[in-house]
Design an enzyme around this catalytic site. Structure first.
Site, PDB file in Angstrom:
ATOM      1  N   HIS A  24       0.824  -1.212   0.000  1.00 11.92           N
ATOM      2  CA  HIS A  24       0.000   0.000   0.000  1.00 11.92           C
ATOM      3  C   HIS A  24       0.864   1.271   0.000  1.00 11.92           C
ATOM      4  O   HIS A  24       0.381   2.339  -0.314  1.00 11.92           O
ATOM      5  CB  HIS A  24      -0.907  -0.004   1.238  1.00 11.92           C
ATOM      6  CG  HIS A  24      -2.317   0.406   0.988  1.00 11.92           C
ATOM      7  ND1 HIS A  24      -2.948   0.329  -0.237  1.00 11.92           N
ATOM      8  CD2 HIS A  24      -3.257   0.906   1.835  1.00 11.92           C
ATOM      9  CE1 HIS A  24      -4.199   0.757  -0.124  1.00 11.92           C
ATOM     10  NE2 HIS A  24      -4.407   1.122   1.121  1.00 11.92           N
ATOM     11  N   ASN A  42      -7.048   6.944   3.728  1.00 12.09           N
ATOM     12  CA  ASN A  42      -8.464   7.271   3.536  1.00 12.09           C
ATOM     13  C   ASN A  42      -8.768   8.765   3.483  1.00 12.09           C
ATOM     14  O   ASN A  42      -9.887   9.152   3.160  1.00 12.09           O
ATOM     15  CB  ASN A  42      -9.317   6.617   4.631  1.00 12.09           C
ATOM     16  CG  ASN A  42      -9.210   5.106   4.582  1.00 12.09           C
ATOM     17  OD1 ASN A  42      -8.612   4.523   3.684  1.00 12.09           O
ATOM     18  ND2 ASN A  42      -9.805   4.461   5.566  1.00 12.09           N
ATOM     19  N   ASP A  81      -0.810   2.043  -5.425  1.00 10.62           N
ATOM     20  CA  ASP A  81      -0.822   0.606  -5.642  1.00 10.62           C
ATOM     21  C   ASP A  81      -2.126   0.216  -6.331  1.00 10.62           C
ATOM     22  O   ASP A  81      -3.123   0.930  -6.225  1.00 10.62           O
ATOM     23  CB  ASP A  81      -0.696  -0.137  -4.305  1.00 10.62           C
ATOM     24  CG  ASP A  81      -1.834   0.178  -3.338  1.00 10.62           C
ATOM     25  OD1 ASP A  81      -2.023   1.367  -3.010  1.00 10.62           O
ATOM     26  OD2 ASP A  81      -2.528  -0.756  -2.908  1.00 10.62           O
ATOM     27  N   ASN A 124      -9.300   3.338  -1.471  1.00 17.10           N
ATOM     28  CA  ASN A 124      -9.798   4.395  -0.582  1.00 17.10           C
ATOM     29  C   ASN A 124      -9.067   5.723  -0.739  1.00 17.10           C
ATOM     30  O   ASN A 124      -9.658   6.787  -0.599  1.00 17.10           O
ATOM     31  CB  ASN A 124      -9.768   3.930   0.870  1.00 17.10           C
ATOM     32  CG  ASN A 124     -10.799   2.859   1.139  1.00 17.10           C
ATOM     33  OD1 ASN A 124     -11.835   2.801   0.480  1.00 17.10           O
ATOM     34  ND2 ASN A 124     -10.530   1.993   2.085  1.00 17.10           N
TER      35      ASN A 124
END
Length: 186
Positions: free
Chosen positions: A20, A66, A91, A112
């Protein structure tokens, strides 16, 4: 000409080398190569590099994935950089590991960080470099997968892929988005 490169990731040592955080990894590579240091800025770690007469502001949001749109909105506004000169590095589970895809716009695809940027900007009309991390995880376990480190085999290939991703980022500023996509999206 000014450009904004936004690498998506999560702050904290527990996330440092996870799939991530590939956006952070690409910007870390660029900063190191250009002997630039990240400073703590508003909603992000920030630095600036110069390349072929262009100025690139590198932004690693500190808001966690987020809420990435907060940093994007702040730096676009405060630096007066048009969205057309922004590239988000992220990613992507839908792309096999080792593949890089640049797009002028597109859906968040369940990501997100991209969702929040889209909500903040009010559209999905911004360029993104999608770094394939593959989808080698059991059904329903994608969160565990993206928050885990790359495999040993992947880690061997990672330096060359990060270098190519960094070249793509700078290429957007030197030859433009369309030509960069034509050259690298093979």
């Amino acid at each position: 000409m000014k450009y904004l490169l936004v690498g998506l990731g999560n702050i904290g040592p527990e996330y440092a080398d996870t799939r991530h955080n590939i956006g952070f990894m690409v910007l870390n590579y660029l900063a190191k190569k250009h002997e630039a240091q990240f400073d703590v800025g508003r909603h992000a770690f920030v630095t600036e590099i110069k390349y072929k007469g262009k100025s690139f502001t590198l932004v690693k949001p500190t808001t966690y994935m987020n809420l990435s749109g907060k940093a994007v909105a702040h730096y676009l506004s405060s630096l007066k950089i048009p969205v057309a000169n922004m590239l988000v590095i992220t990613d992507d589970l839908a792309i096999p590991f080792g593949k890089l895809r640049m797009r002028a716009k597109g859906s968040a695809g369940g990501h997100n960080g991209l969702k929040h940027i889209e909500e903040t900007l009010g559209n999905n009309e911004y360029a993104r470099l999608r770094f394939g991390v593959g989808s080698n995880y059991p059904k329903g376990r994608q969160v565990d997968y993206v928050l885990s480190p790359f495999s040993n085999e992947e880690q061997e290939q990672l330096p060359a892929l990060i270098e190519t991703a960094a070249e793509m980022c700078l290429s957007v500023g030197t030859i433009g988005l369309e030509r960069t996509m034509n050259f690298y999206n093979k």
